[in-house]
Design a protein around this motif. Structure first.
Motif, PDB file in Angstrom:
ATOM      1  N   GLY A 179     -12.002 -99.305  -1.146  1.00  0.00           N
ATOM      2  CA  GLY A 179     -13.261 -99.126  -0.427  1.00  0.00           C
ATOM      3  C   GLY A 179     -14.441 -99.912  -0.963  1.00  0.00           C
ATOM      4  O   GLY A 179     -15.458-100.032  -0.284  1.00  0.00           O
ATOM      5  N   LEU A 180     -14.332-100.439  -2.187  1.00  0.00           N
ATOM      6  CA  LEU A 180     -15.440-101.206  -2.750  1.00  0.00           C
ATOM      7  C   LEU A 180     -15.277-102.711  -2.554  1.00  0.00           C
ATOM      8  O   LEU A 180     -16.107-103.498  -3.005  1.00  0.00           O
ATOM      9  CB  LEU A 180     -15.594-100.907  -4.248  1.00  0.00           C
ATOM     10  N   ALA A 181     -14.225-103.112  -1.846  1.00  0.00           N
ATOM     11  CA  ALA A 181     -13.980-104.544  -1.647  1.00  0.00           C
ATOM     12  C   ALA A 181     -14.952-105.160  -0.647  1.00  0.00           C
ATOM     13  O   ALA A 181     -15.298-106.341  -0.762  1.00  0.00           O
ATOM     14  CB  ALA A 181     -12.542-104.765  -1.177  1.00  0.00           C
ATOM     15  N   ALA A 182     -15.383-104.385   0.324  1.00  0.00           N
ATOM     16  CA  ALA A 182     -16.257-104.903   1.383  1.00  0.00           C
ATOM     17  C   ALA A 182     -17.722-104.689   1.049  1.00  0.00           C
ATOM     18  O   ALA A 182     -18.107-103.688   0.424  1.00  0.00           O
ATOM     19  CB  ALA A 182     -15.923-104.226   2.709  1.00  0.00           C
ATOM     20  N   SER A 183     -18.567-105.624   1.482  1.00  0.00           N
ATOM     21  CA  SER A 183     -20.013-105.510   1.276  1.00  0.00           C
ATOM     22  C   SER A 183     -20.580-104.347   2.078  1.00  0.00           C
ATOM     23  O   SER A 183     -20.138-104.083   3.203  1.00  0.00           O
ATOM     24  CB  SER A 183     -20.713-106.800   1.706  1.00  0.00           C
ATOM     25  N   VAL A 210     -25.308 -98.479  -0.975  1.00  0.00           N
ATOM     26  CA  VAL A 210     -24.491 -97.939  -2.057  1.00  0.00           C
ATOM     27  C   VAL A 210     -23.199 -97.421  -1.441  1.00  0.00           C
ATOM     28  O   VAL A 210     -23.218 -96.553  -0.568  1.00  0.00           O
ATOM     29  CB  VAL A 210     -25.205 -96.801  -2.809  1.00  0.00           C
ATOM     30  N   THR A 211     -22.081 -97.975  -1.885  1.00  0.00           N
ATOM     31  CA  THR A 211     -20.765 -97.555  -1.392  1.00  0.00           C
ATOM     32  C   THR A 211     -20.077 -96.770  -2.499  1.00  0.00           C
ATOM     33  O   THR A 211     -19.725 -97.339  -3.541  1.00  0.00           O
ATOM     34  CB  THR A 211     -19.911 -98.770  -1.010  1.00  0.00           C
ATOM     35  N   PRO A 212     -19.898 -95.457  -2.338  1.00  0.00           N
ATOM     36  CA  PRO A 212     -19.345 -94.651  -3.436  1.00  0.00           C
ATOM     37  C   PRO A 212     -17.821 -94.661  -3.483  1.00  0.00           C
ATOM     38  O   PRO A 212     -17.140 -94.799  -2.465  1.00  0.00           O
ATOM     39  CB  PRO A 212     -19.857 -93.248  -3.110  1.00  0.00           C
ATOM     40  N   ALA A 213     -17.307 -94.527  -4.670  1.00  0.00           N
ATOM     41  CA  ALA A 213     -15.896 -94.226  -4.891  1.00  0.00           C
ATOM     42  C   ALA A 213     -15.865 -93.005  -5.793  1.00  0.00           C
ATOM     43  O   ALA A 213     -15.503 -93.065  -6.974  1.00  0.00           O
ATOM     44  CB  ALA A 213     -15.169 -95.406  -5.531  1.00  0.00           C
ATOM     45  N   ALA A 252     -16.927 -94.485  -9.493  1.00  0.00           N
ATOM     46  CA  ALA A 252     -17.600 -95.774  -9.401  1.00  0.00           C
ATOM     47  C   ALA A 252     -18.358 -95.873  -8.085  1.00  0.00           C
ATOM     48  O   ALA A 252     -18.212 -95.041  -7.190  1.00  0.00           O
ATOM     49  CB  ALA A 252     -16.583 -96.912  -9.527  1.00  0.00           C
ATOM     50  N   ALA A 253     -19.156 -96.922  -7.983  1.00  0.00           N
ATOM     51  CA  ALA A 253     -19.853 -97.216  -6.736  1.00  0.00           C
ATOM     52  C   ALA A 253     -20.181 -98.704  -6.717  1.00  0.00           C
ATOM     53  O   ALA A 253     -20.293 -99.348  -7.765  1.00  0.00           O
ATOM     54  CB  ALA A 253     -21.138 -96.397  -6.599  1.00  0.00           C
ATOM     55  N   ARG A 254     -20.336 -99.240  -5.507  1.00  0.00           N
ATOM     56  CA  ARG A 254     -20.755-100.630  -5.334  1.00  0.00           C
ATOM     57  C   ARG A 254     -22.190-100.645  -4.819  1.00  0.00           C
ATOM     58  O   ARG A 254     -22.530 -99.897  -3.897  1.00  0.00           O
ATOM     59  CB  ARG A 254     -19.835-101.349  -4.359  1.00  0.00           C
ATOM     60  N   LEU A 255     -23.019-101.505  -5.412  1.00  0.00           N
ATOM     61  CA  LEU A 255     -24.403-101.668  -4.971  1.00  0.00           C
ATOM     62  C   LEU A 255     -24.572-103.060  -4.384  1.00  0.00           C
ATOM     63  O   LEU A 255     -24.292-104.060  -5.054  1.00  0.00           O
ATOM     64  CB  LEU A 255     -25.378-101.504  -6.147  1.00  0.00           C
ATOM     65  N   ASP A 256     -24.964-103.131  -3.126  1.00  0.00           N
ATOM     66  CA  ASP A 256     -25.333-104.388  -2.481  1.00  0.00           C
ATOM     67  C   ASP A 256     -26.836-104.354  -2.253  1.00  0.00           C
ATOM     68  O   ASP A 256     -27.340-103.460  -1.569  1.00  0.00           O
ATOM     69  CB  ASP A 256     -24.602-104.540  -1.147  1.00  0.00           C
ATOM     70  N   ILE A 257     -27.547-105.310  -2.837  1.00  0.00           N
ATOM     71  CA  ILE A 257     -29.008-105.310  -2.767  1.00  0.00           C
ATOM     72  C   ILE A 257     -29.470-106.665  -2.222  1.00  0.00           C
ATOM     73  O   ILE A 257     -29.309-107.694  -2.890  1.00  0.00           O
ATOM     74  CB  ILE A 257     -29.646-105.046  -4.144  1.00  0.00           C
ATOM     75  N   ALA A 258     -30.006-106.644  -1.005  1.00  0.00           N
ATOM     76  CA  ALA A 258     -30.520-107.871  -0.408  1.00  0.00           C
ATOM     77  C   ALA A 258     -31.828-108.269  -1.080  1.00  0.00           C
ATOM     78  O   ALA A 258     -32.418-107.495  -1.843  1.00  0.00           O
ATOM     79  CB  ALA A 258     -30.722-107.672   1.095  1.00  0.00           C
ATOM     80  N   ALA A 272     -27.872-109.535  -4.469  1.00  0.00           N
ATOM     81  CA  ALA A 272     -27.262-109.088  -5.717  1.00  0.00           C
ATOM     82  C   ALA A 272     -26.166-108.071  -5.434  1.00  0.00           C
ATOM     83  O   ALA A 272     -26.246-107.297  -4.474  1.00  0.00           O
ATOM     84  CB  ALA A 272     -28.315-108.474  -6.634  1.00  0.00           C
ATOM     85  N   VAL A 273     -25.157-108.105  -6.271  1.00  0.00           N
ATOM     86  CA  VAL A 273     -24.072-107.121  -6.206  1.00  0.00           C
ATOM     87  C   VAL A 273     -23.858-106.568  -7.610  1.00  0.00           C
ATOM     88  O   VAL A 273     -23.840-107.317  -8.598  1.00  0.00           O
ATOM     89  CB  VAL A 273     -22.756-107.743  -5.688  1.00  0.00           C
TER      90      VAL A 273
END
Length: 209
Positions: free
Chosen positions: A54-58, A69-72, A87-93, A157-158
């Motif tokens: 689930g964290l592979a995609a923006s 914020v994409t949580p795992a 974990a979580a993924r942060l995508d920040i424009a 930023a990621v």
């Protein structure tokens, strides 16, 4: 010596085969309590329970904060149940921000993988620690403290966050105040904000009261 080993072998085998829970894949149909979800029956556990893509995609940053914020967490990744991490993924424009927030149940390790991120936290004695991070740099955010992340510069930023709990919890300060039904008069009294500013922020974030 050999006969002693032969005598001890059954005992050692019985100990090694004692009831040891190597893992507890969450049964998300059960109740979520302080110790986590109940365990899925081992006979129903597969390799897929220990893999999460689930964290592979923006994440979609087309929103009011220009960030996603994409949580795992355990709710998304049941294999984490009881293991004390997530974990979580942060995508920040460009111009994006993850507003001041806390994770009541976990400390956070932030890892920047693309662009630059300004991150910081406020301690309980109101000391502030802030650092602009580049690719490959890490920053620790202690459990329960208010903290934030900002995109730095014009490039997206990621970053990835690793938490010391499978369910770290989340409370965003702005949303708690202005996206809730917390009375505007009480907000004014407890924050010293101007009533018109409180009204404006509630209208933007969808709060009532």
């Amino acid at each position: 010596m050999l006969h002693i080993l032969l005598l001890l072998l059954p005992l050692l085998l019985s100990i090694s085969n004692a009831s040891v829970n190597d893992f507890c894949v969450a049964d998300l149909n059960g109740p979520d309590g302080p110790s986590g979800y109940p365990c899925k029956p081992p006979t129903k556990v597969t390799t897929h329970d220990f893999v999460y893509a689930g964290l592979a995609a923006s994440g979609n940053t087309t929103n009011i904060i220009n960030a996603a914020v994409t949580p795992a967490f355990v709710a998304q990744f049941p294999g984490l149940n009881g293991l004390g991490l997530s974990a979580a993924r942060l995508d920040i424009a460009s111009g994006g921000v993850i507003p001041l927030h806390t994770h009541p149940g976990a400390s956070e390790l932030l890892i920047v993988t693309q662009g630059r991120v300004t991150a910081g936290f406020i301690t309980s004695d109101n000391s502030v620690y802030v650092k602009t991070l580049s690719k490959g740099e890490l920053f620790i955010l202690p459990q329960g403290l208010l903290h934030f992340q900002l995109g730095y510069g014009k490039r997206k930023a990621v970053a990835y966050a690793v938490f010391s709990s499978s369910s770290p919890g989340l409370q965003i300060l702005d949303f708690a105040l202005f996206a809730s039904n917390f009375s505007s008069s009480l907000i004014t009294q407890t924050t010293f904000l101007d009533p018109e500013q409180v009204k404006k922020l509630k209208s933007v974030l969808g709060g009532s009261g």
